[in-house]
Scaffold this motif. Structure first.
Motif, PDB file in Angstrom:
ATOM      1  N   GLU A 150       0.820  -1.225   0.000  1.00  0.00           N
ATOM      2  CA  GLU A 150       0.000   0.000   0.000  1.00  0.00           C
ATOM      3  C   GLU A 150       0.854   1.276   0.000  1.00  0.00           C
ATOM      4  N   ASP A 151       2.161   1.130   0.187  1.00  0.00           N
ATOM      5  CA  ASP A 151       3.051   2.300   0.167  1.00  0.00           C
ATOM      6  C   ASP A 151       3.684   2.539  -1.203  1.00  0.00           C
ATOM      7  N   SER A 168     -13.555   9.750   4.529  1.00  0.00           N
ATOM      8  CA  SER A 168     -13.055   8.597   3.778  1.00  0.00           C
ATOM      9  C   SER A 168     -11.540   8.476   3.909  1.00  0.00           C
ATOM     10  N   VAL A 169     -11.084   7.247   3.869  1.00  0.00           N
ATOM     11  CA  VAL A 169      -9.679   6.922   4.126  1.00  0.00           C
ATOM     12  C   VAL A 169      -9.137   6.085   2.962  1.00  0.00           C
ATOM     13  N   SER A 170      -7.996   6.493   2.428  1.00  0.00           N
ATOM     14  CA  SER A 170      -7.372   5.798   1.300  1.00  0.00           C
ATOM     15  C   SER A 170      -6.189   4.946   1.745  1.00  0.00           C
ATOM     16  N   PHE A 171      -5.722   4.126   0.833  1.00  0.00           N
ATOM     17  CA  PHE A 171      -4.444   3.400   0.941  1.00  0.00           C
ATOM     18  C   PHE A 171      -4.340   2.500   2.180  1.00  0.00           C
ATOM     19  N   GLY A 172      -5.457   1.976   2.626  1.00  0.00           N
ATOM     20  CA  GLY A 172      -5.420   1.040   3.756  1.00  0.00           C
ATOM     21  C   GLY A 172      -4.968   1.660   5.063  1.00  0.00           C
ATOM     22  N   ARG A 173      -5.181   2.975   5.192  1.00  0.00           N
ATOM     23  CA  ARG A 173      -4.751   3.646   6.431  1.00  0.00           C
ATOM     24  C   ARG A 173      -5.781   3.521   7.544  1.00  0.00           C
ATOM     25  N   GLU A 174      -6.872   2.799   7.306  1.00  0.00           N
ATOM     26  CA  GLU A 174      -7.883   2.642   8.345  1.00  0.00           C
ATOM     27  C   GLU A 174      -7.430   1.640   9.416  1.00  0.00           C
ATOM     28  N   VAL A 175      -8.121   1.694  10.537  1.00  0.00           N
ATOM     29  CA  VAL A 175      -7.846   0.795  11.663  1.00  0.00           C
ATOM     30  C   VAL A 175      -9.122   0.006  11.924  1.00  0.00           C
ATOM     31  N   ARG A 176      -8.975  -1.295  12.101  1.00  0.00           N
ATOM     32  CA  ARG A 176     -10.157  -2.097  12.427  1.00  0.00           C
ATOM     33  C   ARG A 176     -10.155  -2.416  13.906  1.00  0.00           C
TER      34      ARG A 176
END
Ligand SMILES: [Zn+2]
Ligand SMILES: [Zn+2]
Length: 195
Positions: A150-151, A168-176
């Motif tokens: 993702e980087d 909204s959050v891009s590039f898998g920067r979200e936290v589950r």
């Protein structure tokens, strides 16, 4: 397009940074040395998709590096790690190799020795940093950089929305967390306080 002369890069760096200073020259020299060690002749043109640069300080020299490499934050090819060091790592994604270059602490002293008659230390350093051999200016080490998928510039993934703030959050920067998707701010990394 291919590599330009140092004086041409100086003009471009002055425009980008707002002034010409010893840090600009040092950053240009650092990036040019990186390109030399990686044997990349056209970083901002033909080689642009294979290069990623990490910088380790938010100071003058950092602004000069993209002038040579073409690696910009908005292209995801410039990565900032706030380590407070005048250092950069140039990664060739095609050859899977990377070189980290650190400015030597002794360069300032060397500039004083070379040009004792110049009063301004900035002028003294500018002059010296144009002329000093790469090896006197920099320390280098070959390193391995494990760039997550993702980087890498060009990575594509759907954007997700934070369950808490809705942004909204891009590039898998979200936290589950507990089955919910959160942005990093809502997950506790917020650097600002909403008023
Ligand atoms: Zn500056
Ligand atoms: Zn959020």
């Amino acid at each position: 397009m291919s590599l330009k002369s140092l004086s041409e890069y100086e003009r471009l760096a002055e425009q980008a940074h707002g002034h010409l200073c010893a840090g600009q020259i040092l950053g240009l020299r650092m990036a040019l040395y990186g390109m030399k060690l990686l044997a990349l002749a056209d970083p901002a043109g033909a080689d642009r998709k294979r290069l990623v640069t990490f910088v380790e300080i938010d100071k003058c020299a950092t602004d000069a590096i993209p002038v040579v490499t073409g690696c910009r934050l908005g292209k995801r090819a410039l990565k900032f790690r706030d380590f407070g060091k005048v250092a950069a790592t140039f990664c060739d994604l095609a050859e899977h190799r990377a070189v980290r270059i650190v400015a030597r602490e002794t360069s300032r002293q060397r500039a004083r020795e070379l040009y004792p008659a110049i009063q301004s230390s900035n002028q003294q350093q500018m002059r010296a940093y144009r002329e000093m051999p790469d090896e006197d200016l920099f320390e280098t080490q070959w390193v391995q950089v494990n760039l997550a998928a993702e980087d890498v510039p060009g990575y594509k993934a759907p954007r997700v929305n934070c369950a808490q703030c809705g942004e909204s959050v891009s590039f898998g920067r979200e936290v589950r967390r507990d089955g919910a998707v959160l942005c990093r701010a809502c997950a506790g990394e917020r650097y600002y306080v909403p008023l």
